[in-house]
Scaffold this motif. Structure first.
Motif, short mmCIF file in Angstrom:
data_model
loop_
_atom_site.label_atom_id
_atom_site.label_comp_id
_atom_site.label_asym_id
_atom_site.label_seq_id
_atom_site.Cartn_x
_atom_site.Cartn_y
_atom_site.Cartn_z
N LEU A 97 0.79 -1.22 0.00
CA LEU A 97 0.00 0.00 0.00
C LEU A 97 0.83 1.27 0.00
CD1 LEU A 97 -2.59 -1.11 2.71
CD2 LEU A 97 -2.84 -1.25 0.23
N ASN A 98 0.30 2.28 -0.70
CA ASN A 98 0.79 3.66 -0.60
C ASN A 98 2.28 3.78 -0.90
OD1 ASN A 98 0.11 6.37 -0.19
ND2 ASN A 98 0.80 6.29 1.94
N TYR A 99 2.72 3.23 -2.01
CA TYR A 99 4.12 3.37 -2.40
C TYR A 99 4.20 4.11 -3.73
CZ TYR A 99 3.40 -0.74 -5.42
OH TYR A 99 2.95 -1.62 -6.38
N GLU A 100 5.37 4.64 -4.00
CA GLU A 100 5.57 5.46 -5.19
C GLU A 100 6.33 4.68 -6.24
OE1 GLU A 100 7.46 9.09 -3.93
OE2 GLU A 100 5.81 9.58 -2.59
N ARG A 159 1.27 7.08 -6.97
CA ARG A 159 1.14 6.48 -5.63
C ARG A 159 0.22 5.28 -5.84
NH1 ARG A 159 -0.08 10.59 -2.47
NH2 ARG A 159 2.07 10.78 -1.79
N ASN A 189 -1.38 1.28 -4.88
CA ASN A 189 -1.83 0.29 -3.91
C ASN A 189 -2.15 -0.99 -4.67
OD1 ASN A 189 -2.25 2.02 -1.41
ND2 ASN A 189 -3.46 3.12 -2.92
N CYS A 200 -4.03 3.49 -8.56
CA CYS A 200 -2.91 4.42 -8.56
C CYS A 200 -3.43 5.84 -8.72
CB CYS A 200 -1.90 4.09 -9.64
SG CYS A 200 -2.57 4.10 -11.30
N GLU A 201 -2.63 6.76 -8.24
CA GLU A 201 -2.94 8.19 -8.31
C GLU A 201 -1.71 8.89 -8.85
OE1 GLU A 201 -3.82 11.81 -5.13
OE2 GLU A 201 -3.36 9.80 -4.39
#
Length: 186
Positions: A46-49, A63, A65, A83-84
């Motif tokens: 989760l929440n990685y770049e 970002r 998940n 992703c964002e």
């Protein structure tokens, strides 16, 4: 949105393709390794770049998940990813780091003592010139009350009053002015 990110016009065009067939093929091995790790561990990542190549050949930052997709029998059947696009955030972060590095270089190479204090009056920044002028190393000065460290006793009350005045509204006799003042050396 995912199809558009891949340079395709509809979701139907992406169905059946793998990462190696899409514009982000340069990152496909990394994406595949993340997918495998999530599926094998059955734990989300989760929440990685991570970077992604766009249809225009640029690199953007996401970002991401990823969570395992599990069927009714508890078997992992795939990965669900979201992703964002955080490219603008990353650019702003890089610009801030660059600006901080320039400011640090300027303050550390200045010939004048530059120091900062926190709201309690304790030293939070102490440059090399402050070390040379006052005789305290950065390590000795950081966290110490500036008034007690370098302000002569007969000026201490005026100094303390000026700090309070500044804290109450950003006002003071020294704000926005260049002044020559007495200071104590170690």
């Amino acid at each position: 949105a995912f199809a558009l990110d891949a340079g395709l016009s509809s979701p139907e065009e992406i169905v059946g393709k793998d990462d190696f067939e899409l514009v982000w093929r340069d990152q496909a091995k990394m994406y595949r390794a993340d997918d495998r790790a999530v599926m094998e561990s059955q734990l989300p990542k989760l929440n990685y770049e991570e970077p992604e190549t766009t249809p225009s050949g640029d690199t953007i930052w996401l970002r991401t998940n990823k969570v395992p997709l599990v069927d009714a029998s508890g078997q992992v059947k795939g990965v669900l990813g979201t992703c964002e696009d955080i490219t603008e955030h990353k650019r702003a972060e890089e610009a801030l780091h660059s600006s901080e590095a320039r400011l640090r270089a300027i303050t550390e190479s200045a010939q004048d003592a530059i120091l900062m204090v926190d709201p309690a009056g304790n030293v939070s920044f102490w440059n090399q010139a402050a070390e040379r002028i006052f005789g305290y190393t950065k390590e000795e000065a950081l966290g110490q009350n500036m008034g007690k460290l370098i302000v002569p006793p007969h000026y201490y009350k005026a100094h303390r009053d000026a700090i309070v005045l500044f804290q109450e509204g950003g006002r003071g006799n020294a704000v926005g002015k260049t002044m020559e003042v007495d200071g104590l050396r170690k």
